[in-house]
Design an enzyme around this catalytic site. Structure first.
Site, short mmCIF file in Angstrom:
data_model
loop_
_atom_site.label_atom_id
_atom_site.label_comp_id
_atom_site.label_asym_id
_atom_site.label_seq_id
_atom_site.Cartn_x
_atom_site.Cartn_y
_atom_site.Cartn_z
CE LYS A 282 11.14 -4.04 18.20
NZ LYS A 282 11.28 -3.77 19.62
N GLY A 283 7.35 -3.97 13.28
CA GLY A 283 6.71 -3.05 12.37
C GLY A 283 7.01 -1.72 12.73
CB ILE B 173 -1.02 -0.07 1.06
CG1 ILE B 173 -0.26 0.01 2.63
CG2 ILE B 173 -2.03 -1.27 0.92
CD1 ILE B 173 -1.24 0.04 3.72
N GLY B 174 2.17 1.10 -0.04
CA GLY B 174 3.06 2.16 -0.27
C GLY B 174 4.34 2.08 0.64
CB ILE C 260 16.29 -0.69 9.62
CG1 ILE C 260 15.71 0.10 10.84
CG2 ILE C 260 15.47 0.15 8.22
CD1 ILE C 260 14.54 0.01 11.11
CD GLU D 168 -0.43 0.42 12.14
OE1 GLU D 168 -1.06 1.53 12.54
OE2 GLU D 168 -0.53 -0.40 11.32
CE LYS E 127 18.80 4.95 -1.07
NZ LYS E 127 19.47 4.92 -2.22
CB THR E 128 11.16 1.82 1.62
OG1 THR E 128 11.78 0.64 2.40
CG2 THR E 128 11.45 1.70 0.25
MO1 MOS Z 1 -3.35 0.05 9.09
S1 MOS Z 1 -4.38 1.32 10.26
O1 MOS Z 1 -3.19 -1.51 9.76
O2 MOS Z 1 -3.71 -0.05 7.49
#
Ligand code: MOS
Length: 710
Positions: A673-674, A463-464, A601, A677, A605-606
């Site tokens: 890790k993510g 999604i980006g 990481i 958010e 860059k992204t």
């Molecule tokens: Mo996200 S708010 O988990 O697309």
């Protein structure tokens, strides 16, 4: 001097976005850009009332308009078989199901015509009359109607309301208005049927597999007969986590007219069709000893939902989790209003909760006369305060140090309204964020061809954030194959299953599967090579020697039971330097710096871009975004980009991102890790805290518009 932070956080090394060139040259195709022979166009018409039912709906004039093929309403639309199982009232909105109106702008008709313009024109010719019923659209006026959602139990740790016994204490209320999803790409669907039992759908989605399941369920089809394609997504942030009524409408319309139907939402439709961060009210009580040890936190919150569906999120969770506080109690309520259903928006729940908690922590720091970072370190949780489990990793203290040094925190004047630069008030603020670190199951197929190129496929979307780039980097690291010899393909439901992109979990989830597949390929190569390791440059030769056109593995990867021993979170800290004009109250971000503990990481860059983007989104939340409803009519008045403000380049002079970059030893093979958010969680609080430092004015109701500061 201009770019102090930038010099410290120069653009990192690493692979550039693999699809970057396609995106900037227009080669990357998004759902609305696909076409097919005989395509027709659908345009939705919305309800003019906010609550009640349709009395009459006249589509005759619209039907006679040039180019119109059909007009669907609840009266003539074929019954969607999957809708019957789970009848309204409660549940996702069922389009053209009956004559009930739950919110203003709810789709009441779909016009299908040979061109978009003709469909749009005809949609304006539909005449409806209504039976109107009383409605409520204001959260503030309906707080007393709040109910406890099924998955939102009241929480008590230690003693309830213990903050009231603390020598230093405060209790404040905070509010955030509805913030509407406005990604660049509009919600867009192109659908066409092949006979009665097969359908192809190009649609904006965060999950091609989940959309495949939803469409199959709605139309009672075999999932393998539903083909969902979304190779590029122009930003989603939660707005495409579910299959929306307009997507079902496009599939239905294609069935009715027996032609391909393309339905692209207008910008105004985006405000009522794809969800939003729900308006919220919060009250935080917090108390500490004179030396800054937290005694108790009480966090109550209410969020709005629709009249037909309960949408809840973890607004108060952050108060249970963030600090080593012995006494915490939280409460969360949902207030049903005559609005469309909210949906997750980047940092769902936590971004809302962090605004209140991290502003309250800042207020407490001022009351204590203590540095806000020192207060946070004084109450640093070394183990998860909610479960008592050890963290799989936590390097937030490193992030505090890294950020404070880079932003020049020592230059901050702790006294509010005490510093100026060129006639503007200057303030520094900080706030922290956290979000669960997850890993789910994913399957990838990896093929090494005899020309030495590696091809990997899985049905994830990007999604980006740069999933393709991260996965290519990952595979290149494991296999030693240069990135330009790796082709990572995604975004098609016919590929092996991957989860929906959301919840900051894809790098950990799909990355692990890519890692495991590459390890298996390496094992096979070693076996073929007489049990000796080969350099990547020798892979092609090994295949050729064995007369193999390719080596292929399909690997499903998920976390093991050992994960339940740990509490896993990503952490962030955001620093903001703001300038506030003393007469006009205009707030300018002068510098922003976010630091993430997101494990290793994978794609520097992204990752940097993702952190900066998250901060910009937080800046929108803090300074400008607000969906305004005229409560007399229940109708949005700023459903366009002229009136609904999002940050533009001129609003964001300089934001940088730094990373602790220490691997999590437990979560997955990469130690990642993510990050999606935590990039936004805490940003709005950091800005509000900086504005207080600059002005001495504590604004607890977002957005922080100039009128609140003069
Ligand atoms: Mo996200 S708010 O988990 O697309």
């Amino acid at each position: 001097m201009e770019n102090e932070i930038l010099t410290k956080a120069a653009v990192p090394e690493g692979l550039s976005r693999v699809d970057g060139r396609m995106k900037v040259t227009g080669k990357a195709k998004y759902s609305a850009e696909y076409s097919t022979k005989g395509v027709t166009y659908g345009v939705l018409a919305g309800s003019a009332i906010t609550s009640g039912s349709i009395k009459t709906i006249d589509t005759k004039t619209a039907m006679r308009a040039p180019g119109v093929l059909a007009v669907l309403t609840y009266l003539n639309a074929p019954k969607i078989p999957g809708y019957q199982e789970n009848p309204q009232p409660k549940g996702p909105l069922k389009i053209f199901y009956d004559n009930k109106i739950y919110f203003n702008g709810q789709p009441i008709a779909l016009v299908i015509a040979d061109t978009f313009e003709r469909a749009l024109f005809a949609a304006g010719l539909i005449e409806a009359t209504y039976n109107t019923e009383p409605f409520q659209t204001s959260l503030k006026n309906n707080l007393s109607a709040g109910f406890s959602p099924r998955n939102g139990k009241d929480y008590v740790r230690g003693v309830e309301n213990a903050f009231k016994t603390a020598p230093i204490q405060l209790q404040q209320e905070y509010s955030i208005p509805t913030e509407v999803h406005n990604p660049t790409e509009l919600g867009s669907t192109l659908a066409y049927w092949d006979g009665d039992d097969k359908v192809t759908v190009y649609t904006k989605t965060q999950g091609v597999k989940s959309t495949q399941r939803s469409v199959a369920q709605a139309f009672k089809l075999q999932p393998e007969n539903v083909h969902i394609t979304a190779p590029f997504v122009g930003g989603a942030f939660g707005s495409a986590l579910r299959t929306w009524p307009h997507e079902i409408a496009a599939v239905l319309a294609a069935q009715v007219v027996k032609k391909p139907v393309k339905l692209v939402l207008g910008r105004a439709d985006m405000f009522t069709s794809i969800g939003y961060r729900p308006a919220s009210w919060q009250k935080v009580g917090i108390g500490a000893t004179a030396d800054g040890k937290l005694v108790g936190i009480t966090h109550e919150a209410a969020g709005q939902t629709s009249a037909y569906e309960d949408f809840s999120e973890g607004v108060v969770n952050i108060s249970q989790l963030m600090y080593a506080c012995p006494n915490v109690n939280t409460k969360y309520r949902l207030v049903p209003l005559n609005v469309n259903t909210p949906t997750p928006m980047r940092g769902p729940g936590e971004a809302t909760g962090a605004f209140a908690l991290e502003c309250a922590m800042d207020e407490l720091a001022y009351k204590l006369g203590m540095d806000p970072i020192e207060l946070r370190m004084k109450n640093y949780a070394e183990t998860d305060p909610q479960s008592g489990k050890p963290y799989s990793s936590k390097f937030l203290s490193d992030a505090y140090k890294l950020g404070a040094d880079a932003v020049g925190w020592d230059k901050r004047n702790p006294k509010p309204r005490a510093a100026t630069e060129n006639g503007w008030l200057v303030g520094y603020g900080m706030a922290a964020g956290m979000f669960g670190a997850y890993r789910n199951s994913a399957t990838v197929v990896a093929r090494l061809l005899s020309d030495g190129t590696l091809h990997i496929e899985t049905a994830v979307t990007d999604i980006g954030p740069g999933t393709g780039t991260a996965m290519t980097t990952n595979a290149s690291d494991v296999m030693g194959i240069p990135a330009n010899n790796i082709n990572f393909r995604l975004g098609d439901s016919a590929m092996p299953p991957s989860p929906t992109q959301g919840g900051s979990s894809i790098t950990a989830t799909v990355g692990s599967a890519v890692n495991d597949a590459c390890m298996q390929l390496k094992d096979k190569l070693k076996e073929l090579n007489g049990n000796s390791e080969s350099a990547a440059s020798g892979y092609a030769q090994i295949l050729q020697q064995h007369n193999l056109p390719q080596l292929e593995v399909t690997v499903t990867s998920k976390s093991g039971p050992e994960m339940s021993k740990y509490a896993s979170y990503s952490w962030s800290v955001h620093f903001m330097k703001v300038l506030v004009h003393p007469t006009t109250g205009v707030v300018k971000i002068d510098k922003g710096l976010s630091v993430a503990d997101a494990g290793k990481i994978v794609s520097p860059k992204t990752a940097r871009s993702q952190m900066i983007g998250g901060s910009v989104m937080g800046a929108g939340m803090a300074l400008m975004e607000e969906a305004v409803i005229d409560h007399r009519y229940g109708r949005l008045v700023n459903n366009n980009f002229a009136d609904y403000h999002v940050p533009i380049q001129a609003d964001i002079p300089q934001i940088e991102a730094l990373f602790v970059n220490k691997p999590d030893p437990h979560l997955n093979p990469m130690g990642a890790k993510g990050m999606g958010e935590i990039a936004t969680i805490g940003v709005a609080a950091a800005i509000a805290n900086a504005v207080f430092n600059a002005t001495g004015k504590r604004v607890r109701d977002l957005p922080l518009t100039p009128d609140k500061l003069v």
